[in-house]
Design a protein around this motif. Structure first.
Motif, mmCIF file in Angstrom:
data_model
loop_
_atom_site.group_PDB
_atom_site.id
_atom_site.type_symbol
_atom_site.label_atom_id
_atom_site.label_comp_id
_atom_site.label_asym_id
_atom_site.label_seq_id
_atom_site.Cartn_x
_atom_site.Cartn_y
_atom_site.Cartn_z
ATOM 1 N N LYS A 16 0.828 -1.210 0.000
ATOM 2 C CA LYS A 16 0.000 0.000 0.000
ATOM 3 C C LYS A 16 0.862 1.261 0.000
ATOM 4 C CE LYS A 16 -3.467 2.447 2.779
ATOM 5 N NZ LYS A 16 -4.280 2.397 4.027
ATOM 6 N N LYS A 17 1.837 1.303 0.905
ATOM 7 C CA LYS A 17 2.656 2.507 1.039
ATOM 8 C C LYS A 17 3.620 2.668 -0.144
ATOM 9 C CE LYS A 17 0.953 3.698 5.056
ATOM 10 N NZ LYS A 17 0.147 4.928 5.248
ATOM 11 N N THR A 18 4.097 1.559 -0.690
ATOM 12 C CA THR A 18 4.938 1.647 -1.878
ATOM 13 C C THR A 18 4.154 2.243 -3.039
ATOM 14 O OG1 THR A 18 6.270 -0.253 -1.189
ATOM 15 C CG2 THR A 18 6.342 0.328 -3.511
ATOM 16 N N GLY A 19 2.876 1.917 -3.099
ATOM 17 C CA GLY A 19 2.020 2.482 -4.138
ATOM 18 C C GLY A 19 1.935 3.992 -4.048
ATOM 19 N N ILE A 20 1.898 4.536 -2.820
ATOM 20 C CA ILE A 20 1.836 5.989 -2.635
ATOM 21 C C ILE A 20 3.119 6.639 -3.154
ATOM 22 C CG2 ILE A 20 1.805 7.821 -0.891
ATOM 23 C CD1 ILE A 20 -0.021 5.990 0.794
ATOM 24 N N VAL A 21 4.264 6.035 -2.807
ATOM 25 C CA VAL A 21 5.540 6.569 -3.278
ATOM 26 C C VAL A 21 5.639 6.462 -4.798
ATOM 27 C CG1 VAL A 21 8.055 6.347 -3.159
ATOM 28 C CG2 VAL A 21 6.683 6.034 -1.089
ATOM 29 N N ASN A 22 5.218 5.319 -5.341
ATOM 30 C CA ASN A 22 5.294 5.122 -6.792
ATOM 31 C C ASN A 22 4.400 6.113 -7.532
ATOM 32 O OD1 ASN A 22 6.187 3.392 -9.128
ATOM 33 N ND2 ASN A 22 3.971 3.173 -9.323
ATOM 34 N N ASP A 23 3.204 6.378 -6.999
ATOM 35 C CA ASP A 23 2.312 7.358 -7.636
ATOM 36 C C ASP A 23 2.966 8.735 -7.670
ATOM 37 O OD1 ASP A 23 0.429 5.383 -7.978
ATOM 38 O OD2 ASP A 23 -0.827 6.000 -6.279
ATOM 39 N N GLU A 51 2.556 13.087 3.167
ATOM 40 C CA GLU A 51 2.016 11.734 2.995
ATOM 41 C C GLU A 51 3.042 10.833 2.316
ATOM 42 O OE1 GLU A 51 -1.864 9.379 1.146
ATOM 43 O OE2 GLU A 51 -1.238 11.284 0.252
ATOM 44 N N VAL A 52 3.756 11.370 1.330
ATOM 45 C CA VAL A 52 4.754 10.586 0.608
ATOM 46 C C VAL A 52 5.946 10.283 1.522
ATOM 47 C CG1 VAL A 52 6.247 10.483 -1.431
ATOM 48 C CG2 VAL A 52 4.034 11.645 -1.555
ATOM 49 N N LYS A 53 6.393 11.281 2.288
ATOM 50 C CA LYS A 53 7.495 11.067 3.227
ATOM 51 C C LYS A 53 7.136 10.014 4.261
ATOM 52 C CE LYS A 53 9.771 14.536 4.873
ATOM 53 N NZ LYS A 53 10.052 15.817 5.553
ATOM 54 N N GLU A 54 5.917 10.104 4.805
ATOM 55 C CA GLU A 54 5.479 9.126 5.814
ATOM 56 C C GLU A 54 5.356 7.734 5.204
ATOM 57 O OE1 GLU A 54 1.903 10.848 7.257
ATOM 58 O OE2 GLU A 54 2.922 12.397 8.450
ATOM 59 N N ALA A 55 4.905 7.661 3.961
ATOM 60 C CA ALA A 55 4.783 6.361 3.292
ATOM 61 C C ALA A 55 6.154 5.730 3.095
ATOM 62 C CB ALA A 55 4.072 6.523 1.948
ATOM 63 N N TYR A 395 12.178 25.934 33.836
ATOM 64 C CA TYR A 395 12.060 25.139 32.610
ATOM 65 C C TYR A 395 10.726 25.454 31.944
ATOM 66 C CZ TYR A 395 11.837 21.024 29.567
ATOM 67 O OH TYR A 395 11.736 20.175 28.500
ATOM 68 N N LEU A 396 10.772 25.814 30.661
ATOM 69 C CA LEU A 396 9.572 26.208 29.932
ATOM 70 C C LEU A 396 9.027 25.122 29.021
ATOM 71 C CD1 LEU A 396 10.570 29.873 28.943
ATOM 72 C CD2 LEU A 396 9.256 29.105 30.924
ATOM 73 N N GLY A 397 9.786 24.054 28.824
ATOM 74 C CA GLY A 397 9.297 22.961 28.000
ATOM 75 C C GLY A 397 10.124 22.733 26.749
ATOM 76 N N ALA A 398 9.670 21.772 25.951
ATOM 77 C CA ALA A 398 10.358 21.402 24.714
ATOM 78 C C ALA A 398 9.322 21.132 23.640
ATOM 79 C CB ALA A 398 11.223 20.170 24.935
ATOM 80 N N ARG A 399 9.644 21.524 22.419
ATOM 81 C CA ARG A 399 8.734 21.264 21.302
ATOM 82 C C ARG A 399 9.556 20.948 20.062
ATOM 83 N NH1 ARG A 399 9.207 26.551 22.398
ATOM 84 N NH2 ARG A 399 9.507 28.053 20.700
ATOM 85 N N GLN A 400 8.981 20.119 19.223
ATOM 86 C CA GLN A 400 9.644 19.700 17.996
ATOM 87 C C GLN A 400 8.853 20.214 16.803
ATOM 88 O OE1 GLN A 400 9.758 15.449 17.134
ATOM 89 N NE2 GLN A 400 11.808 15.642 16.245
ATOM 90 N N PRO A 401 9.382 21.184 16.074
ATOM 91 C CA PRO A 401 8.665 21.682 14.899
ATOM 92 C C PRO A 401 8.402 20.557 13.897
ATOM 93 C CG PRO A 401 10.474 23.155 15.477
ATOM 94 C CD PRO A 401 10.636 21.922 16.316
ATOM 95 N N ALA A 402 7.328 20.669 13.166
ATOM 96 C CA ALA A 402 6.975 19.664 12.165
ATOM 97 C C ALA A 402 8.114 19.475 11.172
ATOM 98 C CB ALA A 402 5.703 20.075 11.441
ATOM 99 N N GLY A 403 8.520 18.229 10.985
ATOM 100 C CA GLY A 403 9.567 17.905 10.026
ATOM 101 C C GLY A 403 10.977 18.108 10.530
ATOM 102 N N ALA A 404 11.137 18.614 11.758
ATOM 103 C CA ALA A 404 12.474 18.896 12.289
ATOM 104 C C ALA A 404 13.060 17.677 12.986
ATOM 105 C CB ALA A 404 12.425 20.065 13.265
ATOM 106 N N ILE A 405 14.383 17.603 13.019
ATOM 107 C CA ILE A 405 15.084 16.557 13.748
ATOM 108 C C ILE A 405 15.259 16.965 15.209
ATOM 109 C CG2 ILE A 405 17.289 15.335 13.978
ATOM 110 C CD1 ILE A 405 17.596 15.594 10.937
ATOM 111 N N ARG A 406 15.630 18.225 15.406
ATOM 112 C CA ARG A 406 15.931 18.705 16.751
ATOM 113 C C ARG A 406 14.692 19.272 17.431
ATOM 114 N NH1 ARG A 406 20.009 20.171 13.353
ATOM 115 N NH2 ARG A 406 22.106 19.471 13.877
ATOM 116 N N TRP A 407 14.735 19.271 18.759
ATOM 117 C CA TRP A 407 13.727 19.904 19.592
ATOM 118 C C TRP A 407 14.236 21.270 20.043
ATOM 119 C CZ3 TRP A 407 9.225 17.352 21.845
ATOM 120 C CH2 TRP A 407 9.026 16.048 21.353
ATOM 121 N N ILE A 408 13.316 22.180 20.285
ATOM 122 C CA ILE A 408 13.627 23.472 20.891
ATOM 123 C C ILE A 408 13.324 23.346 22.376
ATOM 124 C CG2 ILE A 408 13.073 25.932 20.952
ATOM 125 C CD1 ILE A 408 12.235 25.676 17.991
ATOM 126 N N ILE A 409 14.374 23.269 23.179
ATOM 127 C CA ILE A 409 14.270 23.066 24.622
ATOM 128 C C ILE A 409 14.585 24.415 25.282
ATOM 129 C CG2 ILE A 409 15.188 21.757 26.591
ATOM 130 C CD1 ILE A 409 16.238 19.764 24.259
#
Length: 415
Positions: A16-23, A51-55, A395-409
């Motif tokens: 199923k997921k290969t089909g998404i990438v192939n499309d 969707e393609v990246k997640e597939a 401490y104010l917390g940590a968040r990870q922007p969408a698509g980012a590798i690193r967190w903002i702590i």
């Protein structure tokens, strides 16, 4: 006990997921992925094609699990002790550069180029073909490049990365448990697998400082000229600040990006003398009034008062006792309301351990142990680290922007 239908579930998911990438590939008139020498080096999936990246990631994860299930535990547990010896030999003797991409060669020609005898060239190359898809031998005795050796021959950054990983990091991993046995629970950067692998009582950085060639390779390993700010520019209120200190900021790529986008910001980049001198020489003329470079050791007292103190991939290089010292050295310069931003990976929670990103973070955590007695940290460890440094850090917390590798702590100084 695992479901008896798990292998069917996985195979269906892969289809199923290969089909998404192939499309996506078909609709964008892109070639089907290949390991031929003229293949695309990576699949050009844009950042907004979520969707393609997640597939793609789902296919990779599912294939890994399916392979493990079909292999079985008794065979899976076996250690591949010859795994990368041929790759290391290819790099050391430059066999990947012994003939141009698009042409072919022979074992005899590779022997003449490298100084290795024909028998050893043949066994090294065939081991690499079978285990790593390095080179191809479609006709007996006739060697051509595969996509992997084409990448090595054409991308010096990638080639250097593999050399550093095999020559510097791999031997440290082999010696890691010996170091843990010799120096139980050590937080010292010179009591490591890397130190034992180098027959030294010095840290990795001190060892590199004595060998300019190794130091240059290591520096090149982290040279990523096109690396983005990893979500930092669009996910932090820079317009409400005026001054930022990039502590350990190397050549200033992050500071330059911030100053370029936010005209209200003045940025100071701090690092070792040679590093900041090089960074200053590269600074665009248009930013010279808002980006400055300063020699500073973060294990000494911070001399600059600012709104924000930023650390990118610094704390994971040090054990807790040293991270606490880094934070404490900020205190004399900090004004009430000043912020500390730590920008790096956070170890995944148990719900996400199976993902590719989680594996990368956990692998990096072990890498830090074998090289420096340092660590990646879990979410709950960050507020405790600030508290141990000084209870006036909130401490104010940590968040990870969408698509980012690193967190903002983030933490705020309330002294």
């Amino acid at each position: 006990m695992a479901s008896t239908n798990r292998i069917i579930e996985l195979s269906s998911l892969i289809a199923k997921k290969t089909g998404i990438v192939n499309d996506f590939l078909v609709s964008n008139k892109l070639p089907t992925p290949s390991l031929d020498a003229d293949a695309l080096w990576s699949i050009p999936i844009p950042e907004d094609a979520t969707e393609v990246k997640e597939a793609r990631e789902a296919v990779i994860d599912a294939c890994s699990e399916l392979k493990a299930l079909m292999t079985g535990p008794k065979e899976l547990v076996r250690f591949k002790w010859t795994a990368y010896v041929s790759v290391k030999a290819i790099l050391r003797f430059k066999l990947d550069k012994s003939f141009p991409v698009g042409e072919h060669t022979s074992f005899q020609a590779m022997s003449k180029f490298s100084g290795l005898n024909v028998m050893n060239v043949r066994r090294i190359v065939r081991h690499a073909i079978i285990n790593h898809r390095f080179f191809r031998e479609d006709v007996p005795g006739i060697i051509t490049h595969s996509a992997l050796t084409a990448v090595l021959a054409g991308d010096e950054l990638m080639r250097n990365s593999l050399i550093v990983e095999l020559d510097e990091f791999w031997p440290a991993g082999v010696k890691m448990t010996d170091a843990m046995e010799k120096w139980p629970n050590s937080e010292e950067s010179n009591e490591t697998g890397f130190a034992l692998a180098n027959n030294s009582n010095k840290s990795m950085y001190d060892i590199f400082a004595e060998d300019s060639d190794r130091a240059d390779r290591f520096g090149m390993y982290f040279s990523k000229p096109n690396e983005s700010a990893d979500g930092l520019l669009d996910n932090y209120p820079w317009t409400s600040n005026r001054t930022m200190v990039d502590v350990g900021g190397s050549h200033g790529s992050v500071a330059i990006s911030i100053a370029g986008k936010f005209p209200n910001m003045k940025c100071i980049v701090q690092d070792l003398p040679d590093t900041v001198s090089e960074g200053a020489s590269r600074l665009p003329a248009s930013l010279q009034d808002r980006v400055t470079f300063m020699s500073h050791d973060f294990f000494t007292e911070q001399p600059v008062t600012a709104d924000v103190y930023y650390f990118r991939s610094i704390f994971h290089n040090w054990a807790d006792k040293y991270c606490i010292k880094i934070l404490q050295n900020l205190v004399p310069a900090m004004k009430s309301g000043a912020r500390v931003i730590i920008h790096e990976r956070i170890l995944p929670n148990i719900e996400s351990l199976s993902t590719a990103d989680a594996r990368r973070a956990i692998n990096m955590d072990i890498g830090m142990l074998q090289l420096l007695n340092a660590q990646q940290r879990e979410m709950h460890e960050w507020p405790e680290l600030f508290r141990r440094a000084d209870p006036r850090f909130k401490y104010l917390g940590a968040r990870q922007p969408a698509g980012a590798i690193r967190w903002i702590i983030e933490a705020e100084w309330q002294g």
